[in-house]
Design an enzyme around this catalytic site. Structure first.
Site, PDB file in Angstrom:
ATOM      1  N   PRO A   9     -26.901  -7.212 -14.362  1.00 32.73           N
ATOM      2  CA  PRO A   9     -27.329  -8.363 -13.565  1.00 32.73           C
ATOM      3  C   PRO A   9     -26.376  -8.747 -12.434  1.00 32.73           C
ATOM      4  CG  PRO A   9     -26.636  -9.032 -15.773  1.00 32.73           C
ATOM      5  CD  PRO A   9     -26.727  -7.538 -15.785  1.00 32.73           C
ATOM      6  N   ASN A  10     -27.000  -9.132 -11.348  1.00 35.80           N
ATOM      7  CA  ASN A  10     -26.323  -9.639 -10.145  1.00 35.80           C
ATOM      8  C   ASN A  10     -25.614  -8.572  -9.314  1.00 35.80           C
ATOM      9  OD1 ASN A  10     -27.001 -12.476 -10.552  1.00 35.80           O
ATOM     10  ND2 ASN A  10     -25.646 -12.325 -12.329  1.00 35.80           N
ATOM     11  N   ARG A  17     -22.563 -11.708  -3.059  1.00 31.41           N
ATOM     12  CA  ARG A  17     -21.894 -12.464  -4.124  1.00 31.41           C
ATOM     13  C   ARG A  17     -20.366 -12.314  -4.036  1.00 31.41           C
ATOM     14  NH1 ARG A  17     -21.977  -9.284  -9.942  1.00 31.41           N
ATOM     15  NH2 ARG A  17     -21.202 -11.287 -10.646  1.00 31.41           N
ATOM     16  N   TYR A  22     -15.731  -8.951  -5.129  1.00 27.41           N
ATOM     17  CA  TYR A  22     -16.519  -7.710  -5.213  1.00 27.41           C
ATOM     18  C   TYR A  22     -16.602  -6.932  -3.891  1.00 27.41           C
ATOM     19  CZ  TYR A  22     -17.849  -9.855  -9.626  1.00 27.41           C
ATOM     20  OH  TYR A  22     -17.812 -10.425 -10.878  1.00 27.41           O
ATOM     21  N   ASN A  73     -22.167  -0.141 -15.538  1.00 32.17           N
ATOM     22  CA  ASN A  73     -21.512  -1.420 -15.281  1.00 32.17           C
ATOM     23  C   ASN A  73     -22.477  -2.478 -15.818  1.00 32.17           C
ATOM     24  OD1 ASN A  73     -20.422  -3.798 -14.427  1.00 32.17           O
ATOM     25  ND2 ASN A  73     -20.005  -3.122 -12.333  1.00 32.17           N
ATOM     26  N   ALA A  76     -22.342  -8.991 -16.530  1.00 32.38           N
ATOM     27  CA  ALA A  76     -22.112 -10.075 -17.497  1.00 32.38           C
ATOM     28  C   ALA A  76     -22.499  -9.675 -18.924  1.00 32.38           C
ATOM     29  CB  ALA A  76     -22.883 -11.316 -17.067  1.00 32.38           C
ATOM     30  N   HIS A  79     -20.037  -8.699 -21.797  1.00 28.66           N
ATOM     31  CA  HIS A  79     -19.323  -9.702 -22.595  1.00 28.66           C
ATOM     32  C   HIS A  79     -20.190 -10.348 -23.666  1.00 28.66           C
ATOM     33  CE1 HIS A  79     -16.801  -8.929 -19.208  1.00 28.66           C
ATOM     34  NE2 HIS A  79     -17.566  -9.597 -18.366  1.00 28.66           N
ATOM     35  N   ASP A  86     -25.618  -1.272 -29.056  1.00 33.53           N
ATOM     36  CA  ASP A  86     -26.382  -0.550 -30.078  1.00 33.53           C
ATOM     37  C   ASP A  86     -27.265   0.538 -29.466  1.00 33.53           C
ATOM     38  OD1 ASP A  86     -25.281  -1.987 -32.136  1.00 33.53           O
ATOM     39  OD2 ASP A  86     -26.999  -3.304 -32.451  1.00 33.53           O
ATOM     40  N   GLU A  97     -17.656   3.322 -18.824  1.00 37.87           N
ATOM     41  CA  GLU A  97     -17.927   1.960 -18.354  1.00 37.87           C
ATOM     42  C   GLU A  97     -17.116   1.697 -17.085  1.00 37.87           C
ATOM     43  OE1 GLU A  97     -16.672  -1.098 -21.033  1.00 37.87           O
ATOM     44  OE2 GLU A  97     -17.844  -2.635 -20.020  1.00 37.87           O
ATOM     45  N   HIS A  99     -16.099  -1.354 -14.121  1.00 38.61           N
ATOM     46  CA  HIS A  99     -16.161  -2.703 -13.551  1.00 38.61           C
ATOM     47  C   HIS A  99     -15.480  -2.672 -12.190  1.00 38.61           C
ATOM     48  CE1 HIS A  99     -17.709  -4.728 -17.064  1.00 38.61           C
ATOM     49  NE2 HIS A  99     -16.904  -3.979 -17.794  1.00 38.61           N
ATOM     50  N   ILE A 100     -16.132  -3.290 -11.219  1.00 39.24           N
ATOM     51  CA  ILE A 100     -15.571  -3.322  -9.863  1.00 39.24           C
ATOM     52  C   ILE A 100     -14.264  -4.119  -9.868  1.00 39.24           C
ATOM     53  CG2 ILE A 100     -15.999  -4.181  -7.510  1.00 39.24           C
ATOM     54  CD1 ILE A 100     -19.045  -3.613  -8.122  1.00 39.24           C
ATOM     55  N   SER A 101     -14.290  -5.281 -10.524  1.00 34.67           N
ATOM     56  CA  SER A 101     -13.085  -6.093 -10.675  1.00 34.67           C
ATOM     57  C   SER A 101     -12.422  -5.725 -12.007  1.00 34.67           C
ATOM     58  CB  SER A 101     -13.464  -7.577 -10.671  1.00 34.67           C
ATOM     59  OG  SER A 101     -14.213  -7.888 -11.845  1.00 34.67           O
ATOM     60  N   ARG A 106      -9.252 -11.809 -15.499  1.00 38.80           N
ATOM     61  CA  ARG A 106     -10.042 -12.968 -15.048  1.00 38.80           C
ATOM     62  C   ARG A 106     -10.224 -13.977 -16.194  1.00 38.80           C
ATOM     63  NH1 ARG A 106     -15.158 -10.664 -12.028  1.00 38.80           N
ATOM     64  NH2 ARG A 106     -15.370 -12.876 -11.524  1.00 38.80           N
ATOM     65  N   ARG A 110     -14.385 -13.273 -20.125  1.00 38.88           N
ATOM     66  CA  ARG A 110     -14.644 -11.880 -19.692  1.00 38.88           C
ATOM     67  C   ARG A 110     -13.792 -10.860 -20.456  1.00 38.88           C
ATOM     68  NH1 ARG A 110     -17.753 -12.638 -14.929  1.00 38.88           N
ATOM     69  NH2 ARG A 110     -17.237 -14.620 -13.969  1.00 38.88           N
TER      70      ARG A 110
HETATM   71  C1  DQA Z   1     -18.275  -7.045 -13.309  1.00 46.73           C
HETATM   72  C2  DQA Z   1     -17.372  -7.998 -14.081  1.00 46.73           C
HETATM   73  C3  DQA Z   1     -18.186  -8.927 -14.975  1.00 46.73           C
HETATM   74  O1  DQA Z   1     -17.326  -9.827 -15.683  1.00 46.73           O
HETATM   75  C4  DQA Z   1     -19.145  -9.754 -14.143  1.00 46.73           C
HETATM   76  O2  DQA Z   1     -19.963 -10.546 -14.971  1.00 46.73           O
HETATM   77  C5  DQA Z   1     -19.957  -8.941 -13.195  1.00 46.73           C
HETATM   78  C6  DQA Z   1     -19.333  -7.803 -12.517  1.00 46.73           C
HETATM   79  C7  DQA Z   1     -17.496  -6.137 -12.345  1.00 46.73           C
HETATM   80  O3  DQA Z   1     -18.053  -5.133 -11.909  1.00 46.73           O
HETATM   81  O4  DQA Z   1     -16.347  -6.453 -11.997  1.00 46.73           O
HETATM   82  O5  DQA Z   1     -21.107  -9.253 -12.925  1.00 46.73           O
HETATM   83  O6  DQA Z   1     -18.931  -6.198 -14.246  1.00 46.73           O
END
Ligand code: DQA
Length: 144
Positions: A9-10, A17, A22, A73, A76, A79, A86, A97, A99-101, A106, A110
């Site tokens: 998501p997002n 965003r 990001y 990725n 959210a 977490h 599963d 896996e 994550h950009i950040s 943080r 998270r």
């Molecule tokens: C994220 C980190 C997550 O905590 C956050 O909810 C995101 C982006 C990242 O790519 O850094 O939506 O997965």
């Protein structure tokens, strides 16, 4: 070899965003970067995004015996989602896996990451390059 990239998501809002966290590149830029890199590596790729947990679970289930490696990725859902964890365990596909950040540096909420309990590797805080590193790792370890 066929790799599936799953974005949660997002991530479709990249470029809009929180650019300080990001960056300013868009989701389409990310898709193109992954597709170009897969071509360079000589592997097939599909890049998928959904804002819905169940849709991501179904996408993972559909990958069974069709996909050789997953880059995920979960955003959210990393977490919160036992369901995505599963689903990955069910299909047993090698998974990295991304994550950009770096969520570990943080907010406290998270720091818990369910998907990391399955992924054989996590690449965090490397920006978009993390996706390339994940694809490269899957190709190096699992291409046949
Ligand atoms: C994220 C980190 C997550 O905590 C956050 O909810 C995101 C982006 C990242 O790519 O850094 O939506 O997965």
């Amino acid at each position: 070899m066929k790799i599936l990239v799953i974005n949660g998501p997002n991530l479709n809002m990249l470029g809009i965003r929180e650019p300080k966290i990001y960056g300013s590149r868009t989701y389409n830029d990310l898709v193109k970067m992954c597709e170009d890199y897969a071509k360079e590596c000589g592997v097939e790729i599909e890049v998928f995004q959904s804002n819905h947990e169940g849709v991501i679970v179904e996408k993972i289930q559909e990958s069974y015996e069709k996909i050789d490696g997953i880059v995920i990725n979960p955003a959210a859902y990393s977490h919160t989602s036992v369901a995505i964890l599963d689903a990955l365990k069910a299909v047993s596909i090698p998974t990295v896996e991304v994550h950009i950040s770096d969520p570990d540096t943080r907010e406290e909420f998270r720091h818990k990451d369910f998907v990391r309990l399955y992924a054989y590797k996590a690449i965090v805080g490397h920006g978009f390059d993390g996706y390339k590193e994940a694809i490269e790792d899957l190709v190096r370890n699992y291409s046949k």
